[in-house]
Design a protein around this motif. Structure first.
Motif, PDB file in Angstrom:
ATOM      1  N   UNK A 162     -10.398 -14.404   6.347  1.00  0.00           N
ATOM      2  CA  UNK A 162     -11.300 -13.805   5.359  1.00  0.00           C
ATOM      3  C   UNK A 162     -11.328 -12.278   5.474  1.00  0.00           C
ATOM      4  N   UNK A 163     -11.107 -11.631   4.347  1.00  0.00           N
ATOM      5  CA  UNK A 163     -11.083 -10.173   4.314  1.00  0.00           C
ATOM      6  C   UNK A 163      -9.691  -9.593   4.216  1.00  0.00           C
ATOM      7  N   UNK A 164      -8.649 -10.418   4.399  1.00  0.00           N
ATOM      8  CA  UNK A 164      -7.290  -9.890   4.359  1.00  0.00           C
ATOM      9  C   UNK A 164      -6.934  -9.377   2.958  1.00  0.00           C
ATOM     10  N   UNK A 165      -7.418 -10.059   1.933  1.00  0.00           N
ATOM     11  CA  UNK A 165      -7.092  -9.640   0.569  1.00  0.00           C
ATOM     12  C   UNK A 165      -7.660  -8.243   0.277  1.00  0.00           C
ATOM     13  N   UNK A 166      -8.912  -8.007   0.649  1.00  0.00           N
ATOM     14  CA  UNK A 166      -9.531  -6.691   0.422  1.00  0.00           C
ATOM     15  C   UNK A 166      -8.820  -5.612   1.244  1.00  0.00           C
ATOM     16  N   UNK A 167      -8.480  -5.945   2.497  1.00  0.00           N
ATOM     17  CA  UNK A 167      -7.767  -4.983   3.343  1.00  0.00           C
ATOM     18  C   UNK A 167      -6.386  -4.685   2.751  1.00  0.00           C
ATOM     19  N   UNK A 168      -5.719  -5.710   2.255  1.00  0.00           N
ATOM     20  CA  UNK A 168      -4.419  -5.522   1.605  1.00  0.00           C
ATOM     21  C   UNK A 168      -4.557  -4.607   0.396  1.00  0.00           C
ATOM     22  N   UNK A 169      -5.579  -4.836  -0.420  1.00  0.00           N
ATOM     23  CA  UNK A 169      -5.756  -4.018  -1.620  1.00  0.00           C
ATOM     24  C   UNK A 169      -5.994  -2.555  -1.263  1.00  0.00           C
ATOM     25  N   UNK A 170      -6.789  -2.301  -0.223  1.00  0.00           N
ATOM     26  CA  UNK A 170      -7.004  -0.918   0.230  1.00  0.00           C
ATOM     27  C   UNK A 170      -5.697  -0.324   0.758  1.00  0.00           C
ATOM     28  N   UNK A 171      -4.949  -1.119   1.489  1.00  0.00           N
ATOM     29  CA  UNK A 171      -3.671  -0.668   2.041  1.00  0.00           C
ATOM     30  C   UNK A 171      -2.680  -0.381   0.918  1.00  0.00           C
ATOM     31  N   UNK A 172      -2.624  -1.245  -0.092  1.00  0.00           N
ATOM     32  CA  UNK A 172      -1.719  -1.031  -1.226  1.00  0.00           C
ATOM     33  C   UNK A 172      -2.087   0.248  -1.967  1.00  0.00           C
ATOM     34  N   UNK A 173      -3.382   0.506  -2.125  1.00  0.00           N
ATOM     35  CA  UNK A 173      -3.821   1.737  -2.792  1.00  0.00           C
ATOM     36  C   UNK A 173      -3.419   2.958  -1.963  1.00  0.00           C
ATOM     37  N   UNK A 174      -3.561   2.860  -0.645  1.00  0.00           N
ATOM     38  CA  UNK A 174      -3.213   3.984   0.229  1.00  0.00           C
ATOM     39  C   UNK A 174      -1.713   4.239   0.257  1.00  0.00           C
ATOM     40  N   UNK A 222       0.541   3.034  -2.018  1.00  0.00           N
ATOM     41  CA  UNK A 222       1.112   3.183  -3.347  1.00  0.00           C
ATOM     42  C   UNK A 222       1.803   1.952  -3.894  1.00  0.00           C
ATOM     43  N   UNK A 223       1.858   0.862  -3.118  1.00  0.00           N
ATOM     44  CA  UNK A 223       2.469  -0.353  -3.663  1.00  0.00           C
ATOM     45  C   UNK A 223       2.088  -1.573  -2.833  1.00  0.00           C
ATOM     46  N   UNK A 224       1.959  -2.714  -3.500  1.00  0.00           N
ATOM     47  CA  UNK A 224       1.698  -3.964  -2.770  1.00  0.00           C
ATOM     48  C   UNK A 224       2.834  -4.324  -1.810  1.00  0.00           C
ATOM     49  N   UNK A 225       4.063  -3.979  -2.187  1.00  0.00           N
ATOM     50  CA  UNK A 225       5.208  -4.282  -1.328  1.00  0.00           C
ATOM     51  C   UNK A 225       5.114  -3.489  -0.023  1.00  0.00           C
ATOM     52  N   UNK A 226       4.813  -2.204  -0.130  1.00  0.00           N
ATOM     53  CA  UNK A 226       4.664  -1.399   1.083  1.00  0.00           C
ATOM     54  C   UNK A 226       3.496  -1.901   1.929  1.00  0.00           C
ATOM     55  N   UNK A 227       2.431  -2.351   1.265  1.00  0.00           N
ATOM     56  CA  UNK A 227       1.295  -2.910   1.992  1.00  0.00           C
ATOM     57  C   UNK A 227       1.721  -4.159   2.758  1.00  0.00           C
ATOM     58  N   UNK A 228       2.522  -5.003   2.125  1.00  0.00           N
ATOM     59  CA  UNK A 228       2.999  -6.208   2.821  1.00  0.00           C
ATOM     60  C   UNK A 228       3.827  -5.828   4.045  1.00  0.00           C
ATOM     61  N   UNK A 229       4.650  -4.797   3.931  1.00  0.00           N
ATOM     62  CA  UNK A 229       5.454  -4.387   5.082  1.00  0.00           C
ATOM     63  C   UNK A 229       4.565  -3.884   6.216  1.00  0.00           C
TER      64      UNK A 229
END
Length: 146
Positions: A89-101, A103-110
């Motif tokens: 729980x909370x990974x989705x929100x953390x991912x979204x913040x990371x993707x915003x920081x 610049x891309x969901x792919x970079x956030x996944x990495x």
């Protein structure tokens, strides 16, 4: 719980990529995998082996600067599943913040992949189950970096 062998995982990605290229119908899991394969053209040659048996037995050595494409794609699938059900729980929100920081969901996944790798390595080393709270904290730390 499904626990595929190394050969089954490799066959899954090779077959998925073949089906994608042929325009065949994909299962939902194959469709997610195909999307990740498309985003990693550097792995396409590994997924169209001239000798499928050799591809299934190929070793990838980090010491030689090699990335295991099957492991990398498997981690993308695992993280995609975690995000889809927000587990931990909370990974989705953390991912979204990371993707915003980043610049891309792919970079956030990495970035999350690095956190996952570290968490799994610690679990292996300690002989304990993966610490999901530590995993989530690593991701949140990545998301909050300047």
């Amino acid at each position: 719980m499904f626990n595929p062998s190394r050969d089954e995982v490799r066959r899954f990605f090779i077959d998925t990529w073949r089906k994608q290229r042929e325009g065949s119908v994909l299962t939902p899991l194959e469709a997610i995998a195909a999307d990740w394969i498309i985003q990693h053209p550097e792995y396409h040659a590994n997924l169209v082996p001239t000798h499928p048996a050799a591809a299934a037995n190929q070793d990838y050595s980090p010491e030689n600067g090699q990335t295991n494409p099957f492991l990398h794609l498997s981690m993308h699938l695992a993280i995609s599943e975690q995000l889809s059900i927000d587990q931990p729980p909370g990974i989705r929100a953390a991912h979204d913040r990371l993707a915003a920081r980043l610049g891309s969901p792919h970079d956030a996944q990495h970035a999350i992949m690095e956190c996952l790798g570290e968490t799994l390595w610690e679990a292996q080393r300690s002989g304990m189950p993966p610490d999901t709270e530590a995993y989530l904290q690593r991701i949140k730390q990545q998301a909050s970096r300047d």
